[in-house]
Design a protein around this motif. Structure first.
Motif, PDB file in Angstrom:
ATOM      1  N   LEU A  47      -1.070  67.043  61.635  1.00 14.00           N
ATOM      2  CA  LEU A  47      -2.495  66.841  61.340  1.00 14.00           C
ATOM      3  C   LEU A  47      -3.392  67.854  62.046  1.00 14.00           C
ATOM      4  N   ARG A  48      -2.793  68.805  62.729  1.00 18.89           N
ATOM      5  CA  ARG A  48      -3.552  69.710  63.589  1.00 18.89           C
ATOM      6  C   ARG A  48      -4.662  70.480  62.876  1.00 18.89           C
ATOM      7  N   PRO A  49      -4.448  71.074  61.689  1.00 13.48           N
ATOM      8  CA  PRO A  49      -5.559  71.819  61.059  1.00 13.48           C
ATOM      9  C   PRO A  49      -6.812  70.977  60.870  1.00 13.48           C
ATOM     10  N   LEU A  50      -6.638  69.737  60.452  1.00 11.50           N
ATOM     11  CA  LEU A  50      -7.787  68.862  60.219  1.00 11.50           C
ATOM     12  C   LEU A  50      -8.408  68.406  61.526  1.00 11.50           C
ATOM     13  N   PHE A 174       0.002  69.265  53.192  1.00  6.84           N
ATOM     14  CA  PHE A 174      -1.106  68.565  52.544  1.00  6.84           C
ATOM     15  C   PHE A 174      -2.361  68.629  53.408  1.00  6.84           C
ATOM     16  N   THR A 175      -2.211  68.509  54.722  1.00  4.23           N
ATOM     17  CA  THR A 175      -3.363  68.567  55.626  1.00  4.23           C
ATOM     18  C   THR A 175      -4.020  69.940  55.582  1.00  4.23           C
ATOM     19  N   THR A 176      -3.226  70.987  55.546  1.00  7.17           N
ATOM     20  CA  THR A 176      -3.773  72.342  55.499  1.00  7.17           C
ATOM     21  C   THR A 176      -4.587  72.568  54.226  1.00  7.17           C
ATOM     22  N   ILE A 177      -4.044  72.121  53.103  1.00  7.88           N
ATOM     23  CA  ILE A 177      -4.736  72.308  51.819  1.00  7.88           C
ATOM     24  C   ILE A 177      -6.052  71.526  51.795  1.00  7.88           C
ATOM     25  N   THR A 178      -6.003  70.263  52.201  1.00  5.58           N
ATOM     26  CA  THR A 178      -7.216  69.439  52.170  1.00  5.58           C
ATOM     27  C   THR A 178      -8.274  69.928  53.157  1.00  5.58           C
ATOM     28  N   THR A 179      -7.846  70.493  54.282  1.00  2.90           N
ATOM     29  CA  THR A 179      -8.812  71.030  55.248  1.00  2.90           C
ATOM     30  C   THR A 179      -9.570  72.215  54.657  1.00  2.90           C
ATOM     31  N   ILE A 180      -8.862  73.092  53.962  1.00  6.73           N
ATOM     32  CA  ILE A 180      -9.512  74.236  53.316  1.00  6.73           C
ATOM     33  C   ILE A 180     -10.500  73.757  52.248  1.00  6.73           C
ATOM     34  N   ILE A 181     -10.063  72.791  51.440  1.00  8.39           N
ATOM     35  CA  ILE A 181     -10.952  72.249  50.402  1.00  8.39           C
ATOM     36  C   ILE A 181     -12.186  71.610  51.032  1.00  8.39           C
ATOM     37  N   THR A 182     -12.002  70.934  52.146  1.00 13.55           N
ATOM     38  CA  THR A 182     -13.125  70.259  52.805  1.00 13.55           C
ATOM     39  C   THR A 182     -14.151  71.269  53.308  1.00 13.55           C
ATOM     40  N   TRP A 183     -13.683  72.362  53.895  1.00 11.69           N
ATOM     41  CA  TRP A 183     -14.621  73.392  54.358  1.00 11.69           C
ATOM     42  C   TRP A 183     -15.422  73.962  53.188  1.00 11.69           C
TER      43      TRP A 183
END
Length: 447
Positions: A47-50, A174-183
Motif C-alpha cells: 500500500l506504500r504508493p497510496l 492495483f495500489t500504484t494504478i489507483t494512486t496515479i488515477i487519484t492524482w
C-alpha cells in the motif's frame, strides 16, 4: 526464544507479522530479513504508493504506522502530527467560514448550490478528522494489519497459483494504478474549482466573505486554491484508500474460495476431511480481520454513502432547473463532472463492499455440492460449524454499524435515484409547458 526469518522468496509470504510480534501459528518470533525491513512489512509495502501520497498531502503518517512497535522518541512524529493537524484545522475553518455564503434562505437553485458545496466541504473535513484520529490512535488499524499478516501466515503453504506472494504483488500493482488515477482526478477537480472561483456566477462565492471587488481578491483566490487542493486530496485519497482496502479484502476472500473450490473438485472425501478445517480456520481469520476493519472503516462508509447521495440529489436538481448552469459550458461541464464523480465514488464503494459480502458467503455453495458419503461425526461437526458461520449473521462491511452494505443496498439506492430523477423531469416538463397543464384542467365545451 528462537528467532525465525520468513522471507517472500522462501515461503511465498513476506514479513507475515509485525516486527518482533509473536506468531501464534509457529510459536516463535518472526523477524523480517534486511530487504523486508526496508519495505516495512509486506502489506504496508503493497500500500506504500497510496499511503506515502496521503502522508505528503497531510492525511496520513505512514512512518508512524511503520514504526509502531519501535520505541522511537515522540519528537520524531511531532512534525507530521502538526502537519496533519494543520490540514484538519484548515478544512474545519473552511467549513465554518462558508456559512457566510448563505445570503438568502429562499428555496431555489442558488440555495441548493450553497448547500451541496457546504456539504462537500464538511465531508472533506470529516474525512481528514477521522484520518487524524486513526493515525494518532492506531490501535485498531494496527490490529487490522496484524491480523492480515497473520492470515497470510496461515496460507503460506497454499498452492503456487494462489500464493500470498501473488496477492502482495496484486495489491501493490492495483495500489500504484489507483494512486496515479487519484492524482489525475485531484488535478482535474482543482482545475474546476479554479474556474468556479473566477467565473462562478451561478455558484455561491467560494471565497466568502471576500468578493471579486476586494483589493486582496487575487491573494485570497490563491489561498482558496490551496484550500481547494486540500479538500480535493481529502475527498479523493481517502476514498481511494477505502476502495483499495475493500478490493484487497475481496481478493483475499476470492483466493480462499478458489482454494476451496479446487479442493472440493479434485480431492476425495477423505482428503477433504483432512483439509476442510484449515479452510475453515482461514475463513474465520478473514472474518475476524473483516470485523476489525469494519470498526475502523464503518464511519467512513456511512459518511461516504450518505453525503454522496445527498450531493447527487442536489446536483441533479440544479442540472434540471438552474438555467445559468446550462447556459455556461464551463459550469455545465463542472456539474456533470461532479455528478459523475459523486455517483461513481458512492457506487464503487458500495460495489466493493458488496463483493466482499458475496465472496465471504460463497464457500457455502461448495459445501452443499460435496459428497456426503462415508462421512465421520467429526467431519459432520466441522461442516455444520462452517455452515453455521456462513449462513448466520451477514458477513461484510457496515455503514455506522446500521446495516451491512450488500446488493440490496445498491438496488435500493439506485431505485431511489432513478425515481427522484423521473420526478424532476416531470416537474420540469410541467414548468416548461404551463399552457398544456392549464388546458388539461379546463372543462370541455366551456361547461
Amino acid at each position: 526464544m528462537t528467532k525465525t526469518k520468513i522471507s517472500a522468496v522462501d515461503d511465498g509470504v513476506a514479513s507475515i507479522t509485525q516486527l518482533g510480534k509473536p506468531n501464534p501459528e509457529i510459536g516463535t518470533t518472526c523477524y523480517p530479513t534486511t530487504e523486508e525491513d526496508k519495505r516495512w512489512n509486506c502489506l504496508i509495502s503493497a500500500l506504500r504508493p497510496l499511503l506515502i501520497s496521503m502522508s505528503v498531502v497531510g492525511l496520513f503518517d505512514v512512518w508512524k504506522l511503520r514504526d509502531i512497535n519501535d520505541k522511537n522518541p515522540a519528537s520524531k512524529r511531532t512534525l507530521f502530527k502538526l502537519y496533519h493537524l494543520g490540514v484538519v484545522c484548515i478544512l474545519g475553518f473552511n467549513f465554518i467560514r462558508f456559512f457566510h455564503a448563505y445570503n438568502s434562505f429562499a428555496f431555489g437553485s442558488e440555495l441548493l448550490s450553497t448547500v451541496y458545496s457546504h456539504a462537500w466541504f464538511f465531508l472533506c473535513f470529516v474525512y481528514a478528522a477521522m484520518n487524524y484520529r486513526i493515525v494518532q490512535n492506531p490501535t485498531k488499524l494496527s490490529q487490522f494489519f496484524t491480523q492480515w499478516n497473520q492470515y497470510w501466515c496461515l496460507v503460506k503453504k497454499a498452492p503456487k497459483d494462489v500464493s500470498q506472494e501473488d496477492s502482495w504483488k496484486h495489491i501493490r500493482r492495483f495500489t500504484t494504478i489507483t494512486t496515479i488515477i487519484t492524482w489525475v482526478f485531484v488535478l482535474i477537480n482543482v482545475s474546476f474549482i479554479c474556474y468556479l472561483i473566477f467565473h462562478g456566477h451561478s455558484e455561491p462565492n467560494l471565497l466568502e466573505p471576500i468578493t471579486e471587488e476586494h483589493d486582496l481578491f487575487i491573494l485570497v483566490a490563491c489561498l482558496g486554491q490551496i484550500v481547494g487542493l486540500c479538500c480535493s486530496c481529502a475527498w479523493c485519497f481517502v476514498t481511494t484508500f477505502l476502495i483499495v482496502i475493500f478490493l484487497s479484502l475481496y481478493y483475499e476472500f476470492k483466493n480462499l474460495v478458489n482454494r476451496f473450490e479446487k479442493m472440493t473438485q479434485t480431492l476425495s472425501t477423505s482428503q477433504i476431511r483432512e483439509n476442510i478445517e484449515a479452510i475453515r480456520e482461514q475463513h474465520t481469520a478473514l472474518c475476524d480481520m473483516l470485523d476489525t476493519g469494519d470498526c475502523v472503516f464503518k464511519h467512513y462508509i456511512g459518511a461516504c454513502i450518505f453525503f454522496h447521495i445527498f450531493i447527487t440529489l442536489l446536483l441533479l436538481y440544479n442540472l434540471c432547473w438552474h438555467d445559468t448552469v446550462r447556459d455556461d459550458f464551463g459550469q455545465l461541464l463542472t456539474h456533470v463532472f461532479w455528478l459523475i464523480a459523486v455517483i461513481g465514488v458512492a457506487s464503487v464503494v458500495m460495489v466493493t463492499c458488496s463483493l466482499v459480502n458475496i465472496k465471504a458467503h460463497e464457500p457455502a455453495s461448495f459445501i452443499y455440492k460435496m459428497s456426503m458419503k462415508d462421512i465421520t461425526p467429526d467431519f459432520t461437526l466441522q461442516v455444520n460449524v462452517f455452515l453455521h458461520r456462513l449462513n448466520g449473521p451477514p458477513i461484510g462491511l457496515t455503514a455506522w454499524s446500521l446495516f451491512v452494505v450488500d446488493n440490496q443496498v445498491i438496488v435500493s439506492v439506485a431505485g431511489m435515484l432513478a425515481t427522484y430523477f423521473v420526478v424532476l423531469l416531470q416537474f420540469q416538463q410541467s414548468a416548461t409547458n404551463p399552457a398544456t397543464s392549464l388546458n388539461s384542467t379546463l372543462p370541455l365545451n366551456g361547461v
